[in-house]
Design a protein around this motif. Structure first.
Motif, PDB file in Angstrom:
ATOM      1  N   THR A 196       0.815  -1.215   0.000  1.00  0.00           N
ATOM      2  CA  THR A 196       0.000   0.000   0.000  1.00  0.00           C
ATOM      3  C   THR A 196       0.853   1.271   0.000  1.00  0.00           C
ATOM      4  OG1 THR A 196      -0.179  -0.041   2.414  1.00  0.00           O
ATOM      5  CG2 THR A 196      -1.908  -1.164   1.160  1.00  0.00           C
ATOM      6  N   ILE A 197       2.150   1.132   0.338  1.00  0.00           N
ATOM      7  CA  ILE A 197       3.074   2.275   0.281  1.00  0.00           C
ATOM      8  C   ILE A 197       4.113   2.053  -0.822  1.00  0.00           C
ATOM      9  CG2 ILE A 197       4.796   3.635   1.519  1.00  0.00           C
ATOM     10  CD1 ILE A 197       3.384   2.935   4.123  1.00  0.00           C
ATOM     11  N   VAL A 198       4.786   0.917  -0.796  1.00  0.00           N
ATOM     12  CA  VAL A 198       5.780   0.544  -1.806  1.00  0.00           C
ATOM     13  C   VAL A 198       5.283  -0.709  -2.507  1.00  0.00           C
ATOM     14  CG1 VAL A 198       8.168  -0.074  -2.271  1.00  0.00           C
ATOM     15  CG2 VAL A 198       7.644   1.483  -0.381  1.00  0.00           C
ATOM     16  N   ASN A 199       5.019  -0.609  -3.800  1.00  0.00           N
ATOM     17  CA  ASN A 199       4.485  -1.737  -4.551  1.00  0.00           C
ATOM     18  C   ASN A 199       5.202  -1.861  -5.890  1.00  0.00           C
ATOM     19  OD1 ASN A 199       2.787  -3.951  -5.094  1.00  0.00           O
ATOM     20  ND2 ASN A 199       1.388  -2.662  -6.262  1.00  0.00           N
ATOM     21  N   ARG A 200       6.009  -2.905  -6.051  1.00  0.00           N
ATOM     22  CA  ARG A 200       6.751  -3.183  -7.274  1.00  0.00           C
ATOM     23  C   ARG A 200       7.637  -2.021  -7.684  1.00  0.00           C
ATOM     24  NH1 ARG A 200       6.223  -7.732  -9.234  1.00  0.00           N
ATOM     25  NH2 ARG A 200       7.365  -7.133 -11.107  1.00  0.00           N
ATOM     26  N   TYR A 201       8.286  -1.402  -6.729  1.00  0.00           N
ATOM     27  CA  TYR A 201       9.220  -0.319  -7.013  1.00  0.00           C
ATOM     28  C   TYR A 201      10.447  -0.864  -7.744  1.00  0.00           C
ATOM     29  CZ  TYR A 201      12.992   3.000  -6.211  1.00  0.00           C
ATOM     30  OH  TYR A 201      14.064   3.839  -6.384  1.00  0.00           O
ATOM     31  N   TYR A 202      10.939  -0.107  -8.726  1.00  0.00           N
ATOM     32  CA  TYR A 202      12.133  -0.495  -9.477  1.00  0.00           C
ATOM     33  C   TYR A 202      13.137   0.646  -9.415  1.00  0.00           C
ATOM     34  CZ  TYR A 202      14.971  -2.408 -13.302  1.00  0.00           C
ATOM     35  OH  TYR A 202      15.997  -2.915 -14.061  1.00  0.00           O
ATOM     36  N   ASN A 203      14.342   0.355  -8.930  1.00  0.00           N
ATOM     37  CA  ASN A 203      15.323   1.416  -8.702  1.00  0.00           C
ATOM     38  C   ASN A 203      16.111   1.784  -9.953  1.00  0.00           C
ATOM     39  OD1 ASN A 203      16.656  -1.109  -8.634  1.00  0.00           O
ATOM     40  ND2 ASN A 203      18.349  -0.266  -7.442  1.00  0.00           N
ATOM     41  N   TYR A 210      23.018   3.987 -13.064  1.00  0.00           N
ATOM     42  CA  TYR A 210      22.819   2.759 -12.309  1.00  0.00           C
ATOM     43  C   TYR A 210      22.753   3.048 -10.808  1.00  0.00           C
ATOM     44  CZ  TYR A 210      23.637  -1.903 -10.430  1.00  0.00           C
ATOM     45  OH  TYR A 210      23.526  -3.080  -9.735  1.00  0.00           O
ATOM     46  N   LYS A 211      21.858   2.325 -10.127  1.00  0.00           N
ATOM     47  CA  LYS A 211      21.724   2.413  -8.672  1.00  0.00           C
ATOM     48  C   LYS A 211      21.841   1.014  -8.080  1.00  0.00           C
ATOM     49  CE  LYS A 211      18.655   6.439  -8.873  1.00  0.00           C
ATOM     50  NZ  LYS A 211      17.318   6.978  -8.536  1.00  0.00           N
ATOM     51  N   MET A 212      22.743   0.855  -7.147  1.00  0.00           N
ATOM     52  CA  MET A 212      22.919  -0.431  -6.483  1.00  0.00           C
ATOM     53  C   MET A 212      22.047  -0.445  -5.231  1.00  0.00           C
ATOM     54  SD  MET A 212      26.363  -2.437  -5.221  1.00  0.00           S
ATOM     55  CE  MET A 212      26.706  -3.108  -6.842  1.00  0.00           C
ATOM     56  N   GLY A 213      20.851  -0.975  -5.358  1.00  0.00           N
ATOM     57  CA  GLY A 213      19.905  -0.997  -4.258  1.00  0.00           C
ATOM     58  C   GLY A 213      20.185  -2.130  -3.278  1.00  0.00           C
ATOM     59  N   ILE A 214      19.537  -2.039  -2.114  1.00  0.00           N
ATOM     60  CA  ILE A 214      19.701  -3.054  -1.074  1.00  0.00           C
ATOM     61  C   ILE A 214      18.334  -3.343  -0.450  1.00  0.00           C
ATOM     62  CG2 ILE A 214      20.754  -3.647   1.147  1.00  0.00           C
ATOM     63  CD1 ILE A 214      23.031  -1.759   0.506  1.00  0.00           C
ATOM     64  N   GLN A 215      17.985  -4.620  -0.376  1.00  0.00           N
ATOM     65  CA  GLN A 215      16.849  -5.089   0.411  1.00  0.00           C
ATOM     66  C   GLN A 215      17.363  -6.094   1.423  1.00  0.00           C
ATOM     67  OE1 GLN A 215      13.952  -6.189  -2.956  1.00  0.00           O
ATOM     68  NE2 GLN A 215      12.598  -5.704  -1.258  1.00  0.00           N
ATOM     69  N   LEU A 216      16.989  -5.904   2.680  1.00  0.00           N
ATOM     70  CA  LEU A 216      17.376  -6.828   3.737  1.00  0.00           C
ATOM     71  C   LEU A 216      16.178  -7.065   4.641  1.00  0.00           C
ATOM     72  CD1 LEU A 216      19.429  -8.505   5.320  1.00  0.00           C
ATOM     73  CD2 LEU A 216      20.080  -6.414   6.545  1.00  0.00           C
ATOM     74  N   ASP A 217      15.736  -8.314   4.737  1.00  0.00           N
ATOM     75  CA  ASP A 217      14.589  -8.693   5.568  1.00  0.00           C
ATOM     76  C   ASP A 217      15.000  -9.791   6.531  1.00  0.00           C
ATOM     77  OD1 ASP A 217      13.355  -7.077   3.712  1.00  0.00           O
ATOM     78  OD2 ASP A 217      12.039  -8.629   2.904  1.00  0.00           O
ATOM     79  N   VAL A 218      14.381  -9.780   7.698  1.00  0.00           N
ATOM     80  CA  VAL A 218      14.510 -10.863   8.673  1.00  0.00           C
ATOM     81  C   VAL A 218      13.099 -11.218   9.140  1.00  0.00           C
ATOM     82  CG1 VAL A 218      15.435 -11.583  10.898  1.00  0.00           C
ATOM     83  CG2 VAL A 218      16.799 -10.089   9.417  1.00  0.00           C
ATOM     84  N   ASN A 219      12.748 -12.504   9.068  1.00  0.00           N
ATOM     85  CA  ASN A 219      11.406 -12.955   9.442  1.00  0.00           C
ATOM     86  C   ASN A 219      11.511 -14.126  10.418  1.00  0.00           C
ATOM     87  OD1 ASN A 219       9.641 -11.411   7.325  1.00  0.00           O
ATOM     88  ND2 ASN A 219      11.274 -12.335   6.120  1.00  0.00           N
ATOM     89  N   THR A 220      10.840 -14.008  11.556  1.00  0.00           N
ATOM     90  CA  THR A 220      10.795 -15.076  12.540  1.00  0.00           C
ATOM     91  C   THR A 220       9.343 -15.306  12.949  1.00  0.00           C
ATOM     92  OG1 THR A 220      10.933 -13.714  14.558  1.00  0.00           O
ATOM     93  CG2 THR A 220      13.013 -14.199  13.414  1.00  0.00           C
TER      94      THR A 220
END
Length: 544
Positions: A196-203, A210-220
Motif C-alpha cells: 500500500t506504500i511501496v508496490n513493485r518499485y524499481y530502482n 545505475y543504482k545499487m539498491g539493497i533489500q534486507l529482511d529478517v522474518n521469525t
C-alpha cells in the motif's frame, strides 16, 4: 500447496503477500532451469523520435554489421523491454543458470553504435547472482567530437563511479518471506508489507544512471523487519517495515499467532519539488524550459521530503494445501499531506485436478484527495519528476486542464486543494493453467479524474515451436473506457519467438517506452515522452 508453488504464483501477480506466504521472485532471483550460451543477431531502425534517419543503404550496412557481431536488441533509451515486463507484473523465466552474450546495432543521439553485453546468471537455491559487462561501441559519428573513451567506447555509460557497480547486476541470499533475505543491485518489483506504500518499485528505471539498491529482511515466528534502500549507502529513498506477532510470546504454535501487526516508514528525503530552469531558479508555474546537468539529469531547484508513515494488521484465516486466505487492513499518511485507509483480502487457490493456480487480491480504499496509494511504484523514478493530474485550481495554467510536468511531491499539494474524501478499489488476478499459459491483471479506480491504473500480461510458454508474450501498463487515465488508449500514458511490449531448430530460433519484439526528451527544439523538452521501437533477430542457444 508447496512454498515453491506459492512463491512462483506471488511472483506472477507481482504483489506483496503476508510474510508467512510471501516470496516475490523476480528476474534477479528467478529459478533458472538450464545453463545456456545465447547469441542473437538483430537489425533495428532508429526509434520514432523525430531525429533524422540514415539512408536505406546505411541501414543495410548496419544490419550486416549486426549480423556479423551477433546480438539481441537493447533499447538505447530510459527503459528497455524488460522494464515493461516488470511494470506489468509478469513472472520471470525459470532457469538454473545462464551464460549469455548479445549485441545490437542502433542509433543514440544521431550516432550509430554496436552494443555488446556479456552476462552470467546463476541460482543455487539460497544464493543467486548475476554479472554483466555492457559496452556501447561507436561505429559512426555524425558530429565528430572525440568524446568517447578510446574514440569508440560511449563515455556516458562510464562517466559516473556508480556506473562501474552495474557489472554486479545483483546478488541474492534467501527469498522474500524466508528467515533472511538479502538482495543487492537491481531491485525489480520491490514491495514492503501489503504494497500500500511501496508496490513493485524499481530502482533502475533509467538505464544510464545505475543504482545499487539493497533489500534486507529478517522474518521469525515472533516478528520481523523489511528494509529498502534504492542506492546503497547514498540512497535517497529509504524504507522500513517492522512487524510483530503478539501471540507468539504466549504460544508461538497457536492459530492465534497468524495475527501480525506492523509499522512502516518510507521516505524519499530528497524528492524533487520544483525543477530548475536554465538560470537554476525554480521553474515558473506557467512555463519555462527545464535544464539538465552534465550527466543528463534534470536539474532540481528545490527538494522536499516525501515521507509516508503507516500501520497495518493482518490475520491469516486459512492456510491449507489448496487455499490460503488472508484479510488485512492498512492506515497510512503522507507527512504534510493526506491519509489513506486500505481494507483488503488476499487469496491463493490450487486446484490439483486441472492443475490450476489462481491468486486474487481485492482491496477497498478510502483516502483524502492529497493521498496517493502505493506512492512508490514501478515508475516512481520517472513520475517523481512529472506526475499527471487534473489542475482544478489552475495553478499551472487554465483551470481544469491536465498537467504532467510537475514533480509528484508538488502535485499532491495541488490535489489537496480539492479537500475531499475519495472512494476506490484495487483488484488483482493471476492464474496459471497447467503451465500452458499465464494471465495476470491488476486494476484500480477511484473517484475523480485520472485516477485509474491498469497492468496486465499474457505469456504462452508451453508451445515447443512458438512462444508468445504480451505486456501492457497504463497509468493515471480516465475510467475503464479509456483503458486501452495508446498514448503518452501507455507502455506495451509484444514479443514472439520461433524455434527453427533445437538450437536456432528467431525472435521479434515491438514495444513502447518512455524517454526523457533532451531536444531543446522540442515542445516536450525536459519531459518523458512515449517512443515506439521494434526489433527482429535470430539467435542460437546451447544448453548444458
Amino acid at each position: 500447496m508447496s512454498r515453491r508453488r506459492i512463491r512462483h504464483l506471488v511472483a506472477q501477480l507481482g504483489v506483496a503477500a503476508p510474510k508467512s506466504m510471501l516470496d516475490v521472485e523476480n528476474h534477479a532471483s528467478a529459478r533458472l532451469r538450464r545453463s545456456s550460451l545465447i547469441c542473437t543477431t538483430i537489425w533495428r531502425p532508429g526509434a520514432d523520435t523525430g531525429r533524422r534517419r540514415a539512408r536505406p543503404a546505411a541501414l543495410l550496412h548496419g544490419a550486416l554489421i549486426a549480423l556479423a557481431v551477433c546480438g539481441l536488441s537493447t533499447a538505447a533509451f530510459a527503459q528497455d523491454p524488460d522494464t515493461i515486463k516488470n511494470a506489468a507484473g509478469a513472472p520471470a523465466d525459470e532457469k538454473l543458470g545462464s551464460l549469455m552474450g548479445d549485441a545490437s546495432f542502433g542509433q543514440i543521439d544521431g550516432d550509430w553504435y554496436t552494443t555488446v553485453n556479456l552476462g552470467l546468471d546463476f541460482d543455487f537455491g539460497m544464493i543467486g547472482f548475476g554479472v554483466q559487462v555492457p559496452l556501447r561501441l561507436k561505429i559512426y559519428d555524425a558530429d565528430p567530437q572525440n568524446d568517447e573513451y578510446g574514440g569508440v567506447l560511449r563515455k556516458e555509460d562510464w562517466d559516473e563511479w556508480t556506473d562501474y557497480l552495474k557489472i554486479l547486476r545483483y546478488f541474492r541470499y534467501g527469498h522474500k518471506g524466508e528467515l533472511v533475505f538479502l538482495q543487492v543491485g537491481d531491485l525489480p518489483g520491490a514491495t514492503l508489507g501489503h504494497g500500500t506504500i511501496v508496490n513493485r518499485y524499481y530502482n533502475n528505471t533509467d538505464l544510464d544512471h545505475y543504482k545499487m539498491g539493497i533489500q534486507l529482511d529478517v522474518n521469525t515466528k515472533y516478528g520481523g523487519v523489511e528494509t529498502l534502500a534504492n542506492n546503497g549507502f547514498i540512497a535517497n529513498l529509504l524504507g522500513f517495515r517492522g512487524y510483530v506477532r503478539p501471540w507468539s510470546f504466549i504460544d508461538a504454535e497457536s492459530y492465534a499467532n497468524n495475527l501480525a501487526v506492523g509499522f512502516s516508514v518510507v521516505s524519499d528525503y530528497d524528492a524533487p519539488y520544483c525543477l530548475a530552469d536554465a538560470s537554476g531558479s525554480c521553474r515558473s508555474d506557467f512555463g519555462d524550459d527545464a535544464s539538465f546537468d552534465g550527466d543528463g539529469n534534470l536539474n532540481v531547484a528545490e527538494h522536499k521530503a516525501a515521507t509516508i508513515i503507516g500501520g497495518d494488521i493482518e490475520f491469516k484465516v486459512l492456510d491449507l494445501s489448496w487455499i490460503t486466505l488472508t484479510p488485512y487492513t492498512d492506515l497510512n499518511g503522507i507527512v504534510d499531506a493526506g491519509i489513506g485507509y486500505h481494507l483488503g483480502i488476499m487469496s491463493i487457490f490450487h486446484i490439483p485436478v486441472i492443475n490450476l493456480d489462481l491468486q486474487t487480491r481485492v482491496e477497498y480504499r478510502y483516502f483524502q484527495s492529497d493521498y496517493i496509494p502505493a506512492y512508490f511504484d514501478s515508475y516512481y523514478e520517472i513520475q517523481k519528476f512529472g506526475y499527471p493530474f487534473k489542475d482544478e485550481r489552475g495553478a499551472f495554467g487554465p483551470p481544469g486542464q491536465e498537467v504532467s510536468n510537475r514533480p509528484k511531491r508538488r502535485a499532491i499539494e495541488e490535489l489537496g486543494w480539492q479537500d475531499k474524501m475519495l472512494n476506490g478499489y484495487y483488484a488483482e488476478l493471476a492464474f496459471n493453467v497447467m503451465g500452458w499459459f499465464i494471465l495476470g491483471a491488476a486494476y484500480d479506480d477511484y473517484d475523480g479524474p485520472y485516477n485509474s491504473n491498469l497492468r496486465m500480461y499474457l505469456t504462452v510458454p508451453a508451445l515447443q515451436i512458438v512462444q508468445f508474450g504480451a505486456y501492457y501498463y497504463r497509468h493515471n487515465f480516465e475510467g475503464a473506457s479509456d483503458a486501452f488508449e495508446f498514448d503518452d500514458k501507455s507502455l506495451f511490449l509484444v514479443e514472439a519467438r520461433y524455434q527453427i531448430t533445437s538450437f536456432l530460433y528467431a525472435i521479434g519484439q515491438y514495444w513502447r517506452i518512455w524517454r526523457l526528451d533532451t531536444d531543446v527544439a522540442s515542445s516536450s523538452y525536459g519531459e518523458y515522452v512515449p517512443v515506439d521501437d521494434w526489433s527482429l533477430g535470430v539467435g542460437v542457444m546451447y544448453t548444458f
